[in-house]
Design a protein around this motif. Sequence first.
Motif, PDB file in Angstrom:
ATOM      1  N   LYS A 136       0.831  -1.205   0.000  1.00 22.90           N
ATOM      2  CA  LYS A 136       0.000   0.000   0.000  1.00 22.90           C
ATOM      3  C   LYS A 136       0.868   1.257   0.000  1.00 22.90           C
ATOM      4  O   LYS A 136       0.617   2.203  -0.750  1.00 22.90           O
ATOM      5  CB  LYS A 136      -0.927  -0.004   1.212  1.00 22.90           C
ATOM      6  CG  LYS A 136      -1.826   1.202   1.298  1.00 22.90           C
ATOM      7  CD  LYS A 136      -2.649   1.197   2.563  1.00 22.90           C
ATOM      8  CE  LYS A 136      -3.397   2.513   2.694  1.00 22.90           C
ATOM      9  NZ  LYS A 136      -3.769   2.800   4.066  1.00 22.90           N
ATOM     10  N   LEU A 137       1.898   1.269   0.833  1.00 22.84           N
ATOM     11  CA  LEU A 137       2.784   2.434   0.917  1.00 22.84           C
ATOM     12  C   LEU A 137       3.528   2.646  -0.398  1.00 22.84           C
ATOM     13  O   LEU A 137       3.640   3.773  -0.884  1.00 22.84           O
ATOM     14  CB  LEU A 137       3.769   2.261   2.074  1.00 22.84           C
ATOM     15  CG  LEU A 137       4.633   3.462   2.409  1.00 22.84           C
ATOM     16  CD1 LEU A 137       3.780   4.653   2.836  1.00 22.84           C
ATOM     17  CD2 LEU A 137       5.607   3.109   3.517  1.00 22.84           C
ATOM     18  N   ALA A 138       4.010   1.553  -1.000  1.00 30.17           N
ATOM     19  CA  ALA A 138       4.715   1.660  -2.276  1.00 30.17           C
ATOM     20  C   ALA A 138       3.766   2.176  -3.370  1.00 30.17           C
ATOM     21  O   ALA A 138       4.186   2.965  -4.227  1.00 30.17           O
ATOM     22  CB  ALA A 138       5.313   0.312  -2.668  1.00 30.17           C
ATOM     23  N   GLN A 139       2.506   1.772  -3.329  1.00 33.83           N
ATOM     24  CA  GLN A 139       1.541   2.282  -4.308  1.00 33.83           C
ATOM     25  C   GLN A 139       1.315   3.781  -4.125  1.00 33.83           C
ATOM     26  O   GLN A 139       1.238   4.520  -5.100  1.00 33.83           O
ATOM     27  CB  GLN A 139       0.216   1.528  -4.196  1.00 33.83           C
ATOM     28  CG  GLN A 139       0.261   0.138  -4.767  1.00 33.83           C
ATOM     29  CD  GLN A 139      -1.038  -0.631  -4.557  1.00 33.83           C
ATOM     30  OE1 GLN A 139      -1.882  -0.262  -3.744  1.00 33.83           O
ATOM     31  NE2 GLN A 139      -1.191  -1.729  -5.286  1.00 33.83           N
ATOM     32  N   GLU A 140       1.203   4.225  -2.864  1.00 32.75           N
ATOM     33  CA  GLU A 140       1.017   5.655  -2.597  1.00 32.75           C
ATOM     34  C   GLU A 140       2.191   6.467  -3.118  1.00 32.75           C
ATOM     35  O   GLU A 140       2.010   7.471  -3.799  1.00 32.75           O
ATOM     36  CB  GLU A 140       0.887   5.903  -1.079  1.00 32.75           C
ATOM     37  CG  GLU A 140      -0.451   5.610  -0.498  1.00 32.75           C
ATOM     38  CD  GLU A 140      -0.497   5.940   0.993  1.00 32.75           C
ATOM     39  OE1 GLU A 140       0.251   6.831   1.455  1.00 32.75           O
ATOM     40  OE2 GLU A 140      -1.278   5.290   1.702  1.00 32.75           O
ATOM     41  N   VAL A 141       3.397   6.016  -2.783  1.00 35.09           N
ATOM     42  CA  VAL A 141       4.597   6.746  -3.187  1.00 35.09           C
ATOM     43  C   VAL A 141       4.785   6.644  -4.700  1.00 35.09           C
ATOM     44  O   VAL A 141       5.218   7.592  -5.354  1.00 35.09           O
ATOM     45  CB  VAL A 141       5.841   6.233  -2.423  1.00 35.09           C
ATOM     46  CG1 VAL A 141       7.105   6.916  -2.902  1.00 35.09           C
ATOM     47  CG2 VAL A 141       5.663   6.455  -0.929  1.00 35.09           C
ATOM     48  N   GLY A 142       4.418   5.505  -5.279  1.00 30.11           N
ATOM     49  CA  GLY A 142       4.546   5.299  -6.715  1.00 30.11           C
ATOM     50  C   GLY A 142       3.680   6.238  -7.537  1.00 30.11           C
ATOM     51  O   GLY A 142       3.948   6.461  -8.716  1.00 30.11           O
ATOM     52  N   LYS A 143       2.647   6.800  -6.934  1.00 30.33           N
ATOM     53  CA  LYS A 143       1.826   7.793  -7.628  1.00 30.33           C
ATOM     54  C   LYS A 143       2.550   9.133  -7.725  1.00 30.33           C
ATOM     55  O   LYS A 143       2.216   9.961  -8.565  1.00 30.33           O
ATOM     56  CB  LYS A 143       0.495   7.987  -6.896  1.00 30.33           C
ATOM     57  CG  LYS A 143      -0.414   6.777  -6.966  1.00 30.33           C
ATOM     58  CD  LYS A 143      -1.674   6.998  -6.156  1.00 30.33           C
ATOM     59  CE  LYS A 143      -2.541   5.745  -6.164  1.00 30.33           C
ATOM     60  NZ  LYS A 143      -3.724   5.899  -5.301  1.00 30.33           N
ATOM     61  N   LEU A 144       3.544   9.333  -6.864  1.00 28.11           N
ATOM     62  CA  LEU A 144       4.251  10.612  -6.808  1.00 28.11           C
ATOM     63  C   LEU A 144       5.617  10.592  -7.478  1.00 28.11           C
ATOM     64  O   LEU A 144       6.117  11.631  -7.904  1.00 28.11           O
ATOM     65  CB  LEU A 144       4.419  11.035  -5.339  1.00 28.11           C
ATOM     66  CG  LEU A 144       3.125  11.119  -4.527  1.00 28.11           C
ATOM     67  CD1 LEU A 144       3.433  11.335  -3.062  1.00 28.11           C
ATOM     68  CD2 LEU A 144       2.244  12.238  -5.062  1.00 28.11           C
ATOM     69  N   ILE A 145       6.240   9.426  -7.542  1.00 29.99           N
ATOM     70  CA  ILE A 145       7.593   9.309  -8.060  1.00 29.99           C
ATOM     71  C   ILE A 145       7.776   7.917  -8.653  1.00 29.99           C
ATOM     72  O   ILE A 145       7.155   6.965  -8.187  1.00 29.99           O
ATOM     73  CB  ILE A 145       8.635   9.574  -6.933  1.00 29.99           C
ATOM     74  CG1 ILE A 145      10.046   9.656  -7.477  1.00 29.99           C
ATOM     75  CG2 ILE A 145       8.539   8.547  -5.841  1.00 29.99           C
ATOM     76  CD1 ILE A 145      11.075  10.102  -6.426  1.00 29.99           C
TER      77      ILE A 145
END
Length: 141
Positions: free
Chosen positions: A43-52
């Motif tokens: 979930k955290l990687a998906q959130e960050v993956g939307k930004l970078i």
Amino acid sequence: MIIVILLVITVVAGALFFLHSRSEASKNLSETNQPSAQDEVKKLAQEVGKLIDLPEGEVPTIATVTDINKLKDQTFFQKAKNGDKVLIYSKARKAILYDPVAKKVIDVAPINLGSPSAQLASPSPSPSPKPTPKPSPTPSP
């Protein structure tokens, strides 16, 4: 007397069955409601993956900033606060500081883990001594 004993056995057996059923139900409920560590990382990687753009083919190691006072002397953590997350991609040698409350990437930095080949390399050989010329014998007259 036998009726009393049978009644006590029935009540005890019913109580044990009830307690066992209840503990199994609460165990299943707590397992369902609590996300696993892998789910949280995903979930955290998906959130960050939307930004970078994130490194592909690697699952990050996640760390949480818990005491910013211990980290303030490191430039990577200058803008960090308690509760921020660090995604560490060891193969890609990249660390990402993320604020999950503001949903914002705070900093990205390369990481140096050291290379095993550098640790195993032998020291460079010392230069070999240069041969000194020997005087040639003078011919006799």
